[in-house]
Enzyme design. Sequence first.
Site, PDB file in Angstrom:
ATOM      1  N   HIS A   1      29.734 -44.972 -16.172  1.00 45.73           N
ATOM      2  CA  HIS A   1      30.167 -44.014 -17.191  1.00 45.73           C
ATOM      3  C   HIS A   1      31.444 -44.505 -17.840  1.00 45.73           C
ATOM      4  CE1 HIS A   1      33.375 -41.891 -14.845  1.00 45.73           C
ATOM      5  NE2 HIS A   1      32.562 -41.956 -13.800  1.00 45.73           N
TER       6      HIS A   1
ATOM      7  N   GLU B   1      31.168 -37.977 -17.936  1.00 47.40           N
ATOM      8  CA  GLU B   1      30.810 -37.762 -16.532  1.00 47.40           C
ATOM      9  C   GLU B   1      31.828 -36.889 -15.830  1.00 47.40           C
ATOM     10  OE1 GLU B   1      30.735 -38.628 -12.141  1.00 47.40           O
ATOM     11  OE2 GLU B   1      32.364 -38.843 -13.600  1.00 47.40           O
TER      12      GLU B   1
END
Length: 360
Positions: free
Chosen positions: A66, A213
């Site tokens: 991420h 995230e």
Amino acid sequence: MDKREEELLIELVNAKGVPGNEDEVRAVFKKHAEPFADSILYDGLGSIIAKRTGDKEGPKIYFSGHLDEVGFMVTQITETGFIKFEALGGWWEQVMLAQQVQIKTRSGKVIHGVIGSKPPHVLTPEVRSKPYQMSDMFIDIGASSEEMVEEWGIRPGDMVTPYIEYRRMNETKFLLAKAWDNRVGTAVSLKVLENLAESGHPNILFAGSDVQEEVGLRGAQTSTNLVDPDIAFALDTGTAGDTPGMTPKEADSKLGEGPQILIYDASMIPHKKLKDFVIGIAEELNIPFQYTVITGGGTDAGRMHLARNGVPSLAITVPVRYLHSHTSVIHEDDYLNTVKLVTEVVKRLDKEAVCKIKEY
């Protein structure tokens, strides 16, 4: 680790990118992925995915880090030129005070500052013994008025990131930087893409890095829906438990002893056949790894496995000391062994192997 690979890590951790403002990191990913990709895809939130076809009849394999790091957002400018802020991602107040930060304006200008608070001299013993509340903190940028701050281009909503310089610690394999969570997973994604482009692979691979995230695994949901993979891996970070005061119940992984394979976290129970498949390859090739459990958090695999009709998913993570602070530490060998493990796993995920994993 060769110089080129370390330079990739440095470029990634130096990039600024909090949830919802991942442009710098996305640009680094794109630059390094394009030479090995057939095409570059984006979901509607800004997650980036490099597609490369090995066998056009093969299964679709998605692995992704991420892009975002924990950081802050400007929320208010005081009359006297101090800046109030909101946390983006999970922070513990005690690691924030007196730490340096950088604010990036809409024009791209970077303003340096420090998180300030009342000095201990004016605090009562009762107040000193308690964690200082984030709502009482502020950022000092050396301005003397609200008008001065606005002249410098700072507005509510601007990104604030921790400031620290990358450093190899005392000529060892311990690497210190901000944002290992999750620039190291993004680096793994890029390096595995490069490895498989050179060696070949019996599938259609999608190497990515998701947005947002740290605020709820949001980009993982939209990116996995876009790819619609047969198998998915979250490449992230996990807690190291090898520092004084840590207990095995809190975290038992050690830096330098290999990637972590999550057998349970708060966001998912991994797919058993996929987990066993990965462990079998690690054992066969003598790639060191560590089992780990995260009871109070999760990874993007928590959304990946729920996409569409369900996707067999697993999180493979790099252990990190001092997660969600300005300064975190990884071990070079853990990064390299994570790259090796994921590369070998994807090489073996042909149509037959995926069918066996997915059959009930």
